[in-house]
Design an enzyme around this catalytic site. Sequence first.
Site, PDB file in Angstrom:
ATOM      1  N   LYS A  18       0.849  -1.208   0.000  1.00  0.00           N
ATOM      2  CA  LYS A  18       0.000   0.000   0.000  1.00  0.00           C
ATOM      3  C   LYS A  18       0.881   1.253   0.000  1.00  0.00           C
ATOM      4  O   LYS A  18       0.666   2.176  -0.782  1.00  0.00           O
ATOM      5  CB  LYS A  18      -0.874   0.001   1.244  1.00  0.00           C
ATOM      6  CG  LYS A  18      -1.549   1.330   1.551  1.00  0.00           C
ATOM      7  CD  LYS A  18      -2.496   1.267   2.739  1.00  0.00           C
ATOM      8  CE  LYS A  18      -1.805   1.453   4.060  1.00  0.00           C
ATOM      9  NZ  LYS A  18      -1.527   2.865   4.413  1.00  0.00           N
ATOM     10  N   ASN A  19       1.907   1.269   0.875  1.00  0.00           N
ATOM     11  CA  ASN A  19       2.688   2.494   1.050  1.00  0.00           C
ATOM     12  C   ASN A  19       3.757   2.713  -0.007  1.00  0.00           C
ATOM     13  O   ASN A  19       4.481   3.699   0.041  1.00  0.00           O
ATOM     14  CB  ASN A  19       3.288   2.536   2.464  1.00  0.00           C
ATOM     15  CG  ASN A  19       2.202   2.756   3.505  1.00  0.00           C
ATOM     16  OD1 ASN A  19       1.051   3.043   3.172  1.00  0.00           O
ATOM     17  ND2 ASN A  19       2.553   2.589   4.767  1.00  0.00           N
ATOM     18  N   CYS A 113      -4.976  12.470  12.485  1.00  0.00           N
ATOM     19  CA  CYS A 113      -5.713  11.208  12.439  1.00  0.00           C
ATOM     20  C   CYS A 113      -5.588  10.623  13.848  1.00  0.00           C
ATOM     21  O   CYS A 113      -5.006  11.223  14.738  1.00  0.00           O
ATOM     22  CB  CYS A 113      -5.135  10.271  11.393  1.00  0.00           C
ATOM     23  SG  CYS A 113      -3.596   9.533  11.891  1.00  0.00           S
ATOM     24  N   ARG A 118       0.156  14.575  12.752  1.00  0.00           N
ATOM     25  CA  ARG A 118       0.583  14.288  11.366  1.00  0.00           C
ATOM     26  C   ARG A 118       0.787  15.577  10.556  1.00  0.00           C
ATOM     27  O   ARG A 118       0.177  15.790   9.535  1.00  0.00           O
ATOM     28  CB  ARG A 118      -0.414  13.368  10.658  1.00  0.00           C
ATOM     29  CG  ARG A 118      -0.847  12.150  11.463  1.00  0.00           C
ATOM     30  CD  ARG A 118       0.236  11.107  11.635  1.00  0.00           C
ATOM     31  NE  ARG A 118       0.660  10.481  10.404  1.00  0.00           N
ATOM     32  CZ  ARG A 118       0.067   9.434   9.851  1.00  0.00           C
ATOM     33  NH1 ARG A 118      -1.021   8.944  10.384  1.00  0.00           N
ATOM     34  NH2 ARG A 118       0.535   8.907   8.739  1.00  0.00           N
ATOM     35  N   PRO A 119       1.581  16.523  11.047  1.00  0.00           N
ATOM     36  CA  PRO A 119       1.805  17.772  10.281  1.00  0.00           C
ATOM     37  C   PRO A 119       2.563  17.507   8.978  1.00  0.00           C
ATOM     38  O   PRO A 119       3.160  16.442   8.808  1.00  0.00           O
ATOM     39  CB  PRO A 119       2.637  18.618  11.233  1.00  0.00           C
ATOM     40  CG  PRO A 119       3.269  17.668  12.169  1.00  0.00           C
ATOM     41  CD  PRO A 119       2.379  16.480  12.274  1.00  0.00           C
ATOM     42  N   ASP A 121       4.642  20.092   7.687  1.00  0.00           N
ATOM     43  CA  ASP A 121       5.527  21.264   7.587  1.00  0.00           C
ATOM     44  C   ASP A 121       6.816  20.973   6.830  1.00  0.00           C
ATOM     45  O   ASP A 121       7.345  21.834   6.114  1.00  0.00           O
ATOM     46  CB  ASP A 121       5.853  21.786   8.997  1.00  0.00           C
ATOM     47  CG  ASP A 121       6.424  20.682   9.883  1.00  0.00           C
ATOM     48  OD1 ASP A 121       5.710  19.704  10.140  1.00  0.00           O
ATOM     49  OD2 ASP A 121       7.599  20.770  10.283  1.00  0.00           O
ATOM     50  N   GLN A 122       7.312  19.745   6.915  1.00  0.00           N
ATOM     51  CA  GLN A 122       8.563  19.418   6.213  1.00  0.00           C
ATOM     52  C   GLN A 122       8.353  19.340   4.703  1.00  0.00           C
ATOM     53  O   GLN A 122       9.233  19.693   3.928  1.00  0.00           O
ATOM     54  CB  GLN A 122       9.121  18.071   6.726  1.00  0.00           C
ATOM     55  CG  GLN A 122       9.421  18.100   8.203  1.00  0.00           C
ATOM     56  CD  GLN A 122      10.487  19.134   8.566  1.00  0.00           C
ATOM     57  OE1 GLN A 122      11.568  19.171   7.965  1.00  0.00           O
ATOM     58  NE2 GLN A 122      10.164  20.013   9.503  1.00  0.00           N
ATOM     59  N   ASP A 301       4.753   0.670  12.149  1.00  0.00           N
ATOM     60  CA  ASP A 301       3.543   0.032  11.623  1.00  0.00           C
ATOM     61  C   ASP A 301       3.412  -1.419  12.071  1.00  0.00           C
ATOM     62  O   ASP A 301       2.416  -2.061  11.775  1.00  0.00           O
ATOM     63  CB  ASP A 301       3.528   0.089  10.091  1.00  0.00           C
ATOM     64  CG  ASP A 301       3.293   1.495   9.609  1.00  0.00           C
ATOM     65  OD1 ASP A 301       3.426   1.742   8.400  1.00  0.00           O
ATOM     66  OD2 ASP A 301       2.995   2.353  10.451  1.00  0.00           O
ATOM     67  N   ILE A 323       7.788   7.204  17.133  1.00  0.00           N
ATOM     68  CA  ILE A 323       7.433   7.948  15.916  1.00  0.00           C
ATOM     69  C   ILE A 323       6.166   8.765  16.091  1.00  0.00           C
ATOM     70  O   ILE A 323       6.138   9.960  15.798  1.00  0.00           O
ATOM     71  CB  ILE A 323       7.254   6.984  14.711  1.00  0.00           C
ATOM     72  CG1 ILE A 323       8.485   6.105  14.513  1.00  0.00           C
ATOM     73  CG2 ILE A 323       6.901   7.766  13.444  1.00  0.00           C
ATOM     74  CD1 ILE A 323       9.703   6.831  13.975  1.00  0.00           C
ATOM     75  N   ARG A 393      -8.625  -0.620   4.888  1.00  0.00           N
ATOM     76  CA  ARG A 393      -7.796   0.411   4.255  1.00  0.00           C
ATOM     77  C   ARG A 393      -6.442  -0.162   3.867  1.00  0.00           C
ATOM     78  O   ARG A 393      -5.805   0.305   2.935  1.00  0.00           O
ATOM     79  CB  ARG A 393      -7.557   1.581   5.226  1.00  0.00           C
ATOM     80  CG  ARG A 393      -8.792   2.339   5.590  1.00  0.00           C
ATOM     81  CD  ARG A 393      -8.438   3.575   6.387  1.00  0.00           C
ATOM     82  NE  ARG A 393      -7.424   4.362   5.694  1.00  0.00           N
ATOM     83  CZ  ARG A 393      -7.030   5.566   6.095  1.00  0.00           C
ATOM     84  NH1 ARG A 393      -7.534   6.072   7.195  1.00  0.00           N
ATOM     85  NH2 ARG A 393      -6.123   6.236   5.436  1.00  0.00           N
TER      86      ARG A 393
HETATM   87  C1  EPZ Z   1       4.223   7.028   6.498  1.00  0.00           C
HETATM   88  O1  EPZ Z   1       3.448   8.044   7.060  1.00  0.00           O
HETATM   89  C2  EPZ Z   1       3.306   5.829   6.358  1.00  0.00           C
HETATM   90  N1  EPZ Z   1       2.206   6.163   5.434  1.00  0.00           N
HETATM   91  C3  EPZ Z   1       2.772   5.430   7.734  1.00  0.00           C
HETATM   92  O2  EPZ Z   1       1.989   4.270   7.554  1.00  0.00           O
HETATM   93  C4  EPZ Z   1       3.956   5.105   8.631  1.00  0.00           C
HETATM   94  O3  EPZ Z   1       3.467   4.811   9.922  1.00  0.00           O
HETATM   95  C5  EPZ Z   1       4.900   6.313   8.705  1.00  0.00           C
HETATM   96  O4  EPZ Z   1       5.313   6.683   7.371  1.00  0.00           O
HETATM   97  C6  EPZ Z   1       6.152   6.025   9.526  1.00  0.00           C
HETATM   98  O5  EPZ Z   1       6.832   4.944   8.975  1.00  0.00           O
HETATM   99  C7  EPZ Z   1       2.443   6.148   4.112  1.00  0.00           C
HETATM  100  O6  EPZ Z   1       3.539   5.876   3.651  1.00  0.00           O
HETATM  101  C8  EPZ Z   1       1.273   6.476   3.225  1.00  0.00           C
HETATM  102  P1  EPZ Z   1       6.249  10.415   8.535  1.00  0.00           P
HETATM  103  P2  EPZ Z   1       4.017   9.559   7.073  1.00  0.00           P
HETATM  104  O7  EPZ Z   1       6.117  11.655   7.723  1.00  0.00           O
HETATM  105  O8  EPZ Z   1       4.889   9.781   5.911  1.00  0.00           O
HETATM  106  C9  EPZ Z   1       6.446  13.807  11.871  1.00  0.00           C
HETATM  107  C10 EPZ Z   1       0.105   2.931   7.738  1.00  0.00           C
HETATM  108  O9  EPZ Z   1      -0.249   2.312   8.718  1.00  0.00           O
HETATM  109  N2  EPZ Z   1       6.350  14.737  10.731  1.00  0.00           N
HETATM  110  O10 EPZ Z   1       7.393   9.511   8.276  1.00  0.00           O
HETATM  111  O11 EPZ Z   1       2.856  10.475   7.290  1.00  0.00           O
HETATM  112  C11 EPZ Z   1       5.188  12.972  12.022  1.00  0.00           C
HETATM  113  O12 EPZ Z   1       4.241  13.666  12.806  1.00  0.00           O
HETATM  114  C12 EPZ Z   1       0.605   4.351   7.870  1.00  0.00           C
HETATM  115  O13 EPZ Z   1       0.137   2.455   6.563  1.00  0.00           O
HETATM  116  C13 EPZ Z   1       6.363  16.113  10.982  1.00  0.00           C
HETATM  117  O14 EPZ Z   1       6.427  16.545  12.136  1.00  0.00           O
HETATM  118  O15 EPZ Z   1       4.908   9.557   8.383  1.00  0.00           O
HETATM  119  C14 EPZ Z   1       5.695  11.727  12.689  1.00  0.00           C
HETATM  120  O16 EPZ Z   1       5.789  11.966  14.082  1.00  0.00           O
HETATM  121  C15 EPZ Z   1       0.297   4.877   9.247  1.00  0.00           C
HETATM  122  N3  EPZ Z   1       6.278  16.987   9.933  1.00  0.00           N
HETATM  123  C16 EPZ Z   1       7.104  11.561  12.125  1.00  0.00           C
HETATM  124  O17 EPZ Z   1       7.468  12.849  11.598  1.00  0.00           O
HETATM  125  C17 EPZ Z   1       6.212  16.541   8.630  1.00  0.00           C
HETATM  126  O18 EPZ Z   1       6.160  17.380   7.705  1.00  0.00           O
HETATM  127  C18 EPZ Z   1       7.206  10.530  10.984  1.00  0.00           C
HETATM  128  O19 EPZ Z   1       6.162  10.824  10.075  1.00  0.00           O
HETATM  129  C19 EPZ Z   1       6.214  15.147   8.399  1.00  0.00           C
HETATM  130  C20 EPZ Z   1       6.289  14.274   9.457  1.00  0.00           C
END
Ligand code: EPZ
Length: 413
Positions: A18-19, A113, A118-119, A121-122, A301, A323, A393
Amino acid sequence: MIEGGEPLVGEVGVSGAKNAALPILCASLLCPDTLRLGNVPHLNDISTMLRLLGQMGVVVAMDGNEALTLDSSGLSNPFAPYDMVKTMRASILVLGPLLARCGEARVSLPGGCAIGARPVDQHIKGLQAMGAEIRVEGGYVHATAKRLKGARIVTDMVTVTGTENLMMAASLAEGETVIENAAREPEIVDLANCLIAMGADIVGAGTDRICVRGGERLHGAAYSVMPDRIETGTFLCAAAASGGEITLTHTSAALLDSVIEKLREAGCVIDGSTDSIHLKAPQRLKAVSLRTAPYPAFPTDMQAQFMAINCVADGSAVIRETIFENRFMHAVELIRLGADIRIDANTAVVTGVPKLDGATVMATDLRASASLVIAGLVARGQTLIERIYHLDRGYERIEEKLARLGARVRRVR
Ligand code: EPZ
């Protein structure tokens, strides 16, 4: 509805990831030629993404042997509306490609969610470094850029979709982009391989430093999505907890070393070949502590699924979730089944109990629902899991796959 107590035995095929599929579907926005994709899983999140792309003007079709074709030559509406984005945060992955292809994008902020704020900003910071004008207003990201310019970007933390958005945008930017502190997940490598098949010049995907030399234009390609390593890990955990013996095909042990290591520590015998994994569970598992972190460390995950294993293992385990800020919601539901879990902020102490007892429980997010399925498979009597739309999902026909392995499980209306 699950009738617990049956060990999982037999063989089942793992679906596409999926991802990896979600960002790869968005890559179709980068060029007007057709992108042909194999091994795309049939999941609600995938359907949501296809609807989102469709309302932008992307023509989506299935061709004979299960391949998906996406044609964005008629892309006319670089807009991702709130009512679609709110159901799936990964919609933010259209931002980079739309900006690179159309020079503009209006994408609803995903909003939080269940597992956290889930910001994004990056994502925004990186695109601004590439010259995009971005303002957040009325719950939407409004972005414009005549032509993105290559830049050196250092993300504040490792972000999977942030790295993916920037890598896609950079593939059409002018000059070279270097993404430092990049995420290293296998799904990043899969997206990079698809972009390279489309003519992108990307070096370093899978490491924490990705270099992208932007081009004028990409071209169509045919690509097959990698196996889903989280589905793989989920079924391994289900077999381990139920004392079974299974073989998973169309997947690879190399994708989840850290999970396999923990399952071996818990007493499972696991061997893998290039496209399958075999697991034999011990009579009783040993409790195993873990700490989630970005790849290649233990994946967040898989945290909920491993908590379920520890509920019925010998001894106590400490689980640290580093995380997301709120990814223990499955714990209170597992406690309803008789588990002994104590939560303190982002640390959970799980002490194995001899048996769990079936009850009605409620799914709160995708991987939490998977942990409830695992617990239901080993609990005495019946376990009814409500709100399983969360499960659909991320898992393709999970009750059919589990039933094929001997589980007594059915979907009730
Ligand atoms: C991806 O989410 C996955 N989703 C998530 O899978 C997975 O849990 C996550 O990566 C971590 O491995 C998809 O790939 C579609 P991150 P993502 O950006 O990209 C913070 C599932 O179950 N952050 O790596 O949204 C964030 O809040 C889902 O399939 C910022 O602060 O996760 C988190 O604490 C759930 N600002 C950390 O970084 C940003 O701009 C990692 O988030 C981006 C992220």
